[in-house]
Design a protein around this motif. Structure first.
Motif, PDB file in Angstrom:
ATOM      1  N   UNK A 189       0.833  -1.207   0.000  1.00 43.12           N
ATOM      2  CA  UNK A 189       0.000   0.000   0.000  1.00 43.12           C
ATOM      3  C   UNK A 189       0.863   1.252   0.000  1.00 43.12           C
ATOM      4  N   UNK A 190       0.252   2.370  -0.343  1.00 43.01           N
ATOM      5  CA  UNK A 190       0.980   3.645  -0.436  1.00 43.01           C
ATOM      6  C   UNK A 190       1.209   4.203   0.965  1.00 43.01           C
ATOM      7  N   UNK A 191       2.186   3.675   1.636  1.00 43.55           N
ATOM      8  CA  UNK A 191       2.477   4.041   3.020  1.00 43.55           C
ATOM      9  C   UNK A 191       3.444   5.223   3.048  1.00 43.55           C
ATOM     10  N   UNK A 192       2.932   6.405   3.318  1.00 43.08           N
ATOM     11  CA  UNK A 192       3.765   7.611   3.316  1.00 43.08           C
ATOM     12  C   UNK A 192       4.789   7.617   4.451  1.00 43.08           C
ATOM     13  N   UNK A 193       4.551   6.811   5.475  1.00 46.28           N
ATOM     14  CA  UNK A 193       5.489   6.754   6.587  1.00 46.28           C
ATOM     15  C   UNK A 193       6.741   5.963   6.243  1.00 46.28           C
ATOM     16  N   UNK A 194       6.631   5.041   5.282  1.00 43.46           N
ATOM     17  CA  UNK A 194       7.764   4.197   4.913  1.00 43.46           C
ATOM     18  C   UNK A 194       8.347   4.544   3.550  1.00 43.46           C
ATOM     19  N   UNK A 195       7.485   4.915   2.607  1.00 40.81           N
ATOM     20  CA  UNK A 195       7.910   5.053   1.217  1.00 40.81           C
ATOM     21  C   UNK A 195       7.993   6.511   0.797  1.00 40.81           C
ATOM     22  N   UNK A 196       9.124   6.832   0.156  1.00 42.06           N
ATOM     23  CA  UNK A 196       9.347   8.186  -0.337  1.00 42.06           C
ATOM     24  C   UNK A 196       8.940   8.333  -1.789  1.00 42.06           C
ATOM     25  N   UNK A 197       8.692   7.231  -2.484  1.00 48.39           N
ATOM     26  CA  UNK A 197       8.317   7.323  -3.881  1.00 48.39           C
ATOM     27  C   UNK A 197       8.374   5.983  -4.571  1.00 48.39           C
ATOM     28  N   UNK A 198       8.102   6.020  -5.888  1.00 50.80           N
ATOM     29  CA  UNK A 198       8.080   4.825  -6.725  1.00 50.80           C
ATOM     30  C   UNK A 198       8.909   5.111  -7.977  1.00 50.80           C
ATOM     31  N   UNK A 199       9.787   4.183  -8.337  1.00 48.25           N
ATOM     32  CA  UNK A 199      10.548   4.283  -9.578  1.00 48.25           C
ATOM     33  C   UNK A 199      10.241   3.060 -10.429  1.00 48.25           C
ATOM     34  N   UNK A 200       9.774   3.295 -11.647  1.00 46.38           N
ATOM     35  CA  UNK A 200       9.528   2.217 -12.603  1.00 46.38           C
ATOM     36  C   UNK A 200      10.391   2.487 -13.832  1.00 46.38           C
ATOM     37  N   UNK A 201      11.308   1.578 -14.111  1.00 43.67           N
ATOM     38  CA  UNK A 201      12.125   1.662 -15.324  1.00 43.67           C
ATOM     39  C   UNK A 201      11.750   0.448 -16.169  1.00 43.67           C
ATOM     40  N   UNK A 202      10.880   0.659 -17.128  1.00 38.83           N
ATOM     41  CA  UNK A 202      10.386  -0.424 -17.972  1.00 38.83           C
ATOM     42  C   UNK A 202      11.248  -0.536 -19.219  1.00 38.83           C
ATOM     43  N   UNK A 203      11.833  -1.717 -19.418  1.00 39.70           N
ATOM     44  CA  UNK A 203      12.685  -1.944 -20.584  1.00 39.70           C
ATOM     45  C   UNK A 203      11.916  -2.554 -21.744  1.00 39.70           C
ATOM     46  N   UNK A 204      10.648  -2.893 -21.523  1.00 41.43           N
ATOM     47  CA  UNK A 204       9.781  -3.379 -22.587  1.00 41.43           C
ATOM     48  C   UNK A 204       8.341  -3.102 -22.200  1.00 41.43           C
ATOM     49  N   UNK A 205       7.477  -3.043 -23.218  1.00 44.29           N
ATOM     50  CA  UNK A 205       6.067  -2.795 -22.950  1.00 44.29           C
ATOM     51  C   UNK A 205       5.444  -3.921 -22.141  1.00 44.29           C
ATOM     52  N   UNK A 206       6.014  -5.138 -22.249  1.00 39.26           N
ATOM     53  CA  UNK A 206       5.482  -6.288 -21.531  1.00 39.26           C
ATOM     54  C   UNK A 206       5.611  -6.133 -20.017  1.00 39.26           C
ATOM     55  N   UNK A 207       6.441  -5.194 -19.587  1.00 32.66           N
ATOM     56  CA  UNK A 207       6.646  -4.994 -18.155  1.00 32.66           C
ATOM     57  C   UNK A 207       5.362  -4.550 -17.465  1.00 32.66           C
ATOM     58  N   UNK A 208       4.527  -3.830 -18.205  1.00 34.66           N
ATOM     59  CA  UNK A 208       3.350  -3.233 -17.581  1.00 34.66           C
ATOM     60  C   UNK A 208       2.206  -4.233 -17.504  1.00 34.66           C
TER      61      UNK A 208
END
Length: 898
Positions: free
Chosen positions: A305-324
């Protein structure tokens, strides 16, 4: 009502907080680092692994397991009544079957290693008819007393206020929910409690206090209101914990967590983590800024879950469309606006998601030729992209967004390639890495600026593994390859002999030395020479500055294949899968790891020393099974990664992160910098090529200090005069610069602990670090300076205030715009601190003649417990002290203390 929980109580740092709070967390991803700030934490029992429990126990953490005493959710349970609120059975406390169940469950939990029990549903009998309650209460008391006896009175009670007078001394703590607020699960809302309810619960808790129980309040509130509510509860005299209504996010007590984790999804069915761009290229800079890449394999586990107390953000580096995958896109859409998001490379087919980050994707592909018209000045990278043969995405700027990269199509229309909003940023492929000839790469954008300004990572005190006592750490380690080789010196001595005399004995620096069992052992490749080779190894291992490592039994070349990441045949290799040891035809991990360690311990190591490290061979990319073998043997592990940069290829894209997780708390720690093999064209020459490692030292030291001075080499460097001289030159280069020598195991412990360190703020705004082995915090200029006089756990700071010296892993300090310490403090030293208390004990280890520089120490002297004292030389406002090498224990005497 708390249901099916597992309570975990941890040893409390003596300095860290006056809080006596127990933290409650029911999520799946256990935030072990953040747990170390608290005397306890309650988690769902199915969400903690054996290794996590072991980790807590090894930290001296008491663990309390959940046990429901009054109710059961089992499908076959037959109780006296149904609890309509939870659809569970209220059990008959007089039932022999139920008593046996409680005792059996308690024994199971004790066998697993829990310290005590957290007992829930103690009030459930009060839902029964009035005439049934007395006998149920008496049976319930007997059950609790029996459980208390089994666990030496280490019990935590949820409410049970009517029972407390009879349970005095039988339990340690009482918790209760809802002093100031309560959660309504029907509409997910938070409501305040009435004044009457507050008064009643306060009275009950104060009565529990008077009986000798520790007490705590658990309240519920939205994220933005938790810290203030926790302070209000604390002022009322109770230990607070304020979290969300489902207890799925990390809460607040007197301490407010500092979110350091960055969620990094990857898909192991497409590419293993070790081969991904986000791991190899970007994680290094995430870690440099003080944050933790929290890798989630979306093919195997749900996203958190989007826990603001633990997580500072999200990084997604998709190297192919199949990643999504659809579930990933759905999750990204759900958390957008709650956590900052950075999307890189290929993009998902989600107009809403992209628009939130500033892009409106167009259906028609733009036509060239293209020309770049704009890139944000702060985003410009190491090189510019050639627009020839470019096939870009077509996008326009969404309303309210800022353009980051824009190119002009052949028809003159602008085509957006990157944008940002208050929800994050997106940079499209191929505007990330430019692959050049000869396997060289360059960043097309500035990755540090992108993380800071695009993802919005705020400056924080960054745990740092490159530096100790204010100077760049210096490690040396030798892989065992070519120990038996004949060197090109008079008499053709073994390479092991030359390395011992010319490097190990000559410099007497802390060094990690490994051997390959199959090269030196009697059943290996050279049985006739084995007595001589073993004698040399034994002599090396007796040196006090040498720590012992194994380099496996047969030197496997392809750990990725062993781990199942790739498939190779004999024809794919130039030299097979391992050394050609007679009779050894198939790699056996027990023999390679466990057996080689046992061999060294039993035949080569002196009685007072053992193997402390496994240095991976070949491609040095072990999988979880190999890492588990090393952990079972109680050794650290290092090698792998591919950090090598020269002036020919001075790119941040070539610097690997600190390490890599492999699940179940397994971590591979990468070698800080690669060995002479890659600087000498796989030892084909030039043999003096290892001199160029100094270029790597320079580039990884400025403008960002990303790596320590790590000299990593093989015994074959001693077979060639040019190779040996290059090694001498490299050591001389480091010794001519400020450095702190340490064993590789020292670095490895800090490196692994980087992933288990946590930051928090207290009610005054002070910063707290919780760690075990980390010894340095790097302070961004934007945060100002540490107020050293009022700090705890800090020995000092470098003259520019950027590197803070942590003594024993924990620290507490305030920050201000300027620094004006009046007390003596350490500016820098080439020593490893053990204790630094002024006034009080000072202890450290110096592998060379100790050199310490202090501020505000004019007229002070280091006084040894053995008698000698040492004055310093004044240099402007600093005082430099010189002490003999070795272990020092004593105190710093200043003014009247002398």
């Amino acid at each position: 009502m708390m249901r099916w929980l597992l309570a975990l109580f941890i040893s409390f740092h003596t300095w860290a907080s006056t809080s006596d709070s127990v933290a409650f967390f029911y999520g799946q991803h256990q935030p072990l680092a953040e747990m170390t700030f608290y005397p306890g934490v309650v988690v769902q029992p199915d969400h903690i692994s054996a290794e996590e429990l072991k980790w807590l126990n090894e930290r001296g953490i008491k663990t309390y397991a959940y046990l429901s005493v009054g109710e059961s959710d089992a499908k076959d349970a037959k109780g006296l009544k149904v609890n309509a609120s939870w659809q569970s059975q209220i059990m008959d406390q007089t039932s022999t079957r139920w008593k046996n169940h409680l005792n059996t469950r308690a024994k199971e939990l004790k066998a697993r290693g829990f310290y005590g029990l957290f007992l829930d549903t103690l009030d459930s009998y009060q839902l029964l008819p009035q005439d049934q309650q007395p006998v149920q209460r008496q049976a319930l008391l007997a059950a609790v007393q029996s459980l208390s006896e089994q666990f030496q009175h280490h019990l935590i009670l949820n409410r049970g206020f009517e029972l407390l007078p009879w349970l005095k001394g039988q339990a340690e703590r009482v918790v209760a929910e809802g002093l100031l607020s309560h959660f309504n699960p029907e509409d997910n809302s938070y409501k305040g409690t009435s004044q009457a309810d507050q008064q009643w619960l306060s009275a009950q808790l104060n009565t529990a206090k008077a009986l000798g129980f520790a007490v705590q309040v658990i309240d519920y509130a939205p994220f933005a209101k938790r810290a203030a509510m926790a302070q209000q509860i604390a002022k009322a005299g109770f230990a607070p914990w304020v979290t969300d209504g489902h207890l799925l996010t990390w809460g607040s007590s007197e301490l407010t967590p500092v979110p350091r984790r960055v969620i990094v999804p990857f898909d192991s069915t497409l590419k293993p983590l070790i081969n991904t761009q986000v791991h190899q290229r970007l994680s290094t800079l995430i870690e440099y800024l003080g944050y933790l890449p929290d890798y989630i394999d979306i093919s195997k586990e749900p996203l958190p879950p989007a826990d603001k107390a633990l997580f500072a953000g999200v990084v997604v580096w998709a190297e192919s469309a199949a990643f999504y995958r659809p579930e990933l896109v759905s999750w990204l859409e759900k958390v957008q606006g709650k956590l900052p998001e950075l999307l890189l490379g290929e993009i998902p087919q989600s107009p809403a998601l992209l628009a939130g980050l500033g892009l409106n994707l167009q259906s028609l592909s733009p036509k060239g030729p293209f020309s770049q018209t704009e890139m944000a000045s702060w985003l410009k990278g190491e090189t510019a992209l050639s627009l020839k043969n470019l096939e870009p995405y077509s996008a326009t700027l969404a309303e309210g967004a800022e353009a980051l990269i824009s190119i002009k199509a052949g028809n003159g229309e602008p085509v957006l390639q990157g944008a940002r909003t208050d929800k994050g940023a997106v940079v499209l492929s191929p505007w990330l890495i430019d692959a050049l000839p000869l396997e060289e790469n360059r960043w097309l954008i500035n990755p540090v600026a992108l993380l800071q300004k695009g993802l919005g990572l705020p400056p924080i005190p960054a745990p740092d593994v490159t530096t100790e006592s204010g100077r760049r750490l210096f490690t040396l380690h030798i892989d065992g390859d070519a120990f038996p080789s004949r060197a090109r010196f008079p008499g053709q001595p073994f390479a092991g002999e030359v390395m011992e005399k010319q490097i190990i004995e000559h410099y007497q620096l802390p060094i990690t030395v490994s051997v390959i069992q199959g090269e030196v052992g009697p059943t290996g490749m050279y049985p006739k020479q084995s007595p001589q080779l073993e004698a040399i190894a034994r002599d090396i291992f007796t040196k006090p500055y040498v720590e012992i490592a194994s380099h496996t039994y047969s030197h496997p070349f392809f750990w990725s294949q062993i781990a199942g990441r790739e498939k190779l045949t004999e024809q794919d290799t130039e030299y097979g899968f391992h050394l050609n040891i007679p009779g050894y035809n198939k790699i056996d991990l027990t023999k390679e790891i466990d057996g080689s360690i046992d061999y060294i311990n039993e035949r080569l190591a002196p009685k007072d020393k053992k193997v402390v490290m496994m240095l991976w061979s070949g491609d040095a990319a072990p999988g979880p099974v190999a890492l588990a073998h090393a952990r079972k043997m109680g050794v650290l592990n290092v090698n792998g990664g591919n950090t090598v940069m020269t002036r020919d290829n001075p790119s941040l894209s070539e610097i690997w992160p600190i390490g890599r997780p492999e699940g179940d708390l397994l971590y591979q720690v990468y070698a800080p910098i690669m060995n002479e093999n890659v600087y000498t064209d796989l030892w084909h020459g030039p043999y003096f090529g290892f001199r160029r490692v100094r270029e790597t030292f320079d580039i990884t030291g400025h403008p960002y200090r990303l790596k320590p001075f790590g000299l990593y080499f093989h015994f074959y460097s001693a077979t060639n005069p040019a190779g040996l001289q290059a090694l001498r030159d490299d050591i001389g280069y480091v010794l001519s610069r400020p450095n702190t020598p340490a064993h590789l195991s020292h670095y490895a412990r800090m490196a692994k602990d980087f992933y288990f360190s946590a930051l928090a703020r207290d009610a005054k705004g002070d910063w707290l670090l919780s760690s075990k082995y980390l010894r340095t915090l790097r302070l961004p200029k934007a945060l100002g300076y540490a107020q050293l006089d009022a700090s705890q756990g800090l020995a000092g700071a470098t003259e520019d205030g950027r590197y803070l010296h942590v003594v024993n892993g924990d620290a507490r300090f305030a920050l201000a715009a300027s620094a004006s310490p009046r007390k003596p403090y350490l500016v820098s030293a080439n020593v490893l601190l053990k204790s630094w208390q002024l006034p009080g004990k000072v202890a450290f280890k110096a592998w060379q003649k100790a050199d310490l520089i202090l501020a505000n120490a004019e007229g002070c002297r280091f006084v040894s417990d053995q008698g000698p004292s040492y004055g310093g030389q004044q240099k402007d406002r600093l005082t430099e002290f010189s002490l003999p090498e070795g272990d020092f224990a004593g105190h710093l005497a200043c003014g009247t203390q002398q």
